[in-house]
Scaffold this active site. Structure first.
Site, PDB file in Angstrom:
ATOM      1  N   CYS A 162      70.296  44.967  21.303  1.00 18.15           N
ATOM      2  CA  CYS A 162      71.277  44.461  21.896  1.00 18.15           C
ATOM      3  C   CYS A 162      72.350  45.638  22.391  1.00 18.15           C
ATOM      4  CB  CYS A 162      72.238  43.698  20.885  1.00 18.15           C
ATOM      5  SG  CYS A 162      72.163  44.229  19.241  1.00 18.15           S
ATOM      6  N   HIS A 255      79.369  44.567  21.190  1.00 23.04           N
ATOM      7  CA  HIS A 255      79.163  46.141  20.884  1.00 23.04           C
ATOM      8  C   HIS A 255      79.950  46.844  21.929  1.00 23.04           C
ATOM      9  CE1 HIS A 255      76.479  44.451  18.100  1.00 23.04           C
ATOM     10  NE2 HIS A 255      75.428  44.829  18.731  1.00 23.04           N
TER      11      HIS A 255
END
Ligand code: NAP
Length: 371
Positions: A162, A255
């Site tokens: 990710c 993130h």
């Protein structure tokens, strides 16, 4: 009445953090229809609504709630299913995905098990759509072509870690325009990236955990395969170096990554900004249903991007970039932010599958067309 011809798909590990995101994103998908949900023995035989502790806002799609969870093995999955999305735990994914591909299923996987196999595409459709050229090589090498079953045979395609996904989406226009020599990245990664139940609340509240097992190795290697070139029967990796430090922070989704880059050819700050804002890849040309447009959003406000404010940009599929400025050690530095379970996991795999349909690898000439 006219109806859309939809491809039947299954979700492996459908009860987990990424599996639920697949269920949510596929519930209304114009090309794909959920026809199988798998999980562990704990869940097999139960209604999905009873087996799954639903964690996402908006509620569980009613049709999925009524489906029965089946085992993660070829014989248990509806034979009309052509495509499987895998959200299996890393250690189990390797042999299970191989067994399913050998049985004739196309597998789009989130797991890391096969990402670095030389004959498996590690794919981001707006970065390296041509890497699907490895599919026939993989099928021939592994004996997965099954013409006797009247279909093209199984294969495995993977999407990256990710953090890698959003990092590479941002690096791609810079690599194309100026060449990358070196990348330094410090990540601040959300809790949902650790799955469910993930990190204990008493470990992460009032804290930052400066270690995520295996993460730095993935972020240091995957970008070089993704930005590599197809050379005969494999990928020649790009020749820049990446240094990564990964941290877990008390954010639910999204993130944030602090990135510094050194370029091979000189470029002004406005050249770099222009590379981000003008970037249009294969995705925008193909018009895939899940594709964001633009794929990269460049912020100019000094305090953006932020996970809570920007993770749903482009329905969670866009990469947000901000705080672009000169760097006294490298050439430039900036922040990258993106949704980890949408573009960084389930949404990324769905976009890969849409590319495979568009390129003809799923034999779905009628997929998405009115019949
Ligand atoms: N979370 C992210 O942001 C992210 C991003 C990119 C990639 N990934 C990768 O995606 C994969 C899934 O991650 P996750 O966060 O969703 O994990 P998770 O929340 O722990 O979910 C794991 C899933 O696998 C099932 N499972 C466990 N053991 C099994 C077995 N023996 N046979 C069949 N199914 C089994 C579980 O079913 P039960 O409910 O029945 O136990 C559950 O559905 C991992 O490989 C991860 O590295 C995650």
């Amino acid at each position: 009445m006219l109806a859309d011809a939809k491809l039947k798909v299954g979700i492996l590990g459908a009860t987990g953090a990424v599996g639920q995101r697949f269920v949510q994103l596929l519930a209304e998908h114009p090309w794909f229809e959920i026809a199988a949900l798998t999980a562990s023995d704990r869940s097999v035989g139960k209604r999905y609504g009873a087996a799954c502790n639903w964690l996402l806002s908006g509620g569980m799609p009613p049709a999925a709630a009524e489906m029965t969870v089946v085992a993660t093995e070829p014989a248990a999955i509806d034979p009309d299913v052509r495509l499987l999305f895998s959200a299996m735990p890393g250690g189990l994914a390797g042999p299970l995905e191989e067994a399913l591909a050998a049985a004739g299923f196309a597998v789009c996987s989130n797991a890391s098990a096969h990402r670095m196999d030389p004959d498996v595409p590690l794919l981001i459709p707006d970065v390296n759509p041509d890497h699907t050229a490895l599919i026939p090589i993989q099928q021939a090498r592994r004996g997965w072509v099954r013409p006797e079953r009247g279909q093209r045979g199984g294969f495995i395609v993977t999407n990256p870690n990710c953090s890698t996904t959003h990092l590479v989406c941002a690096l791609k226009p810079l690599h194309d325009a100026f060449g990358l020599a070196a990348v330094n990245v410090v990540t601040m990664q959300a809790l949902s990236g650790a799955g469910y139940p993930g990190v204990a609340s008493l470990d992460i509240l009032d804290n930052v955990i400066p270690y995520i097992g295996g993460e730095e190795e993935k972020i240091e290697s995957e970008p070089r395969k993704l930005l590599g070139v197809v050379a005969s029967d494999t990928i020649t990796w790009a020749d820049f170096v990446v240094s990564a430090q990964a941290n877990r922070v008390a954010v639910r989704d999204g993130h944030l990554e602090a990135v510094s880059i050194k370029l091979k050819t000189s470029a002004s700050l406005s050249d770099v900004a222009e590379a981000f804002t003008s970037y249009r890849g294969e995705l925008q040309r193909l018009g895939l249903p899940t594709a964001p447009d633009p794929a990269i959003i460049l912020h100019t406000a000094p305090d953006r991007p932020q996970p809570r404010l920007d993770r749903l940009a482009g329905r969670g599929m866009a990469t947000s970039v901000g705080r672009l400025r000169a760097d006294p050690l490298f050439d430039y530095k900036f922040l990258v932010m993106g949704h980890n379970t949408v573009r960084g996991a389930a949404g990324g795999a769905i976009l890969n599958a849409e590319l495979l349909v568009a390129q003809g690898y799923l034999g779905g000439e009628n997929v998405g067309r009115k019949t």
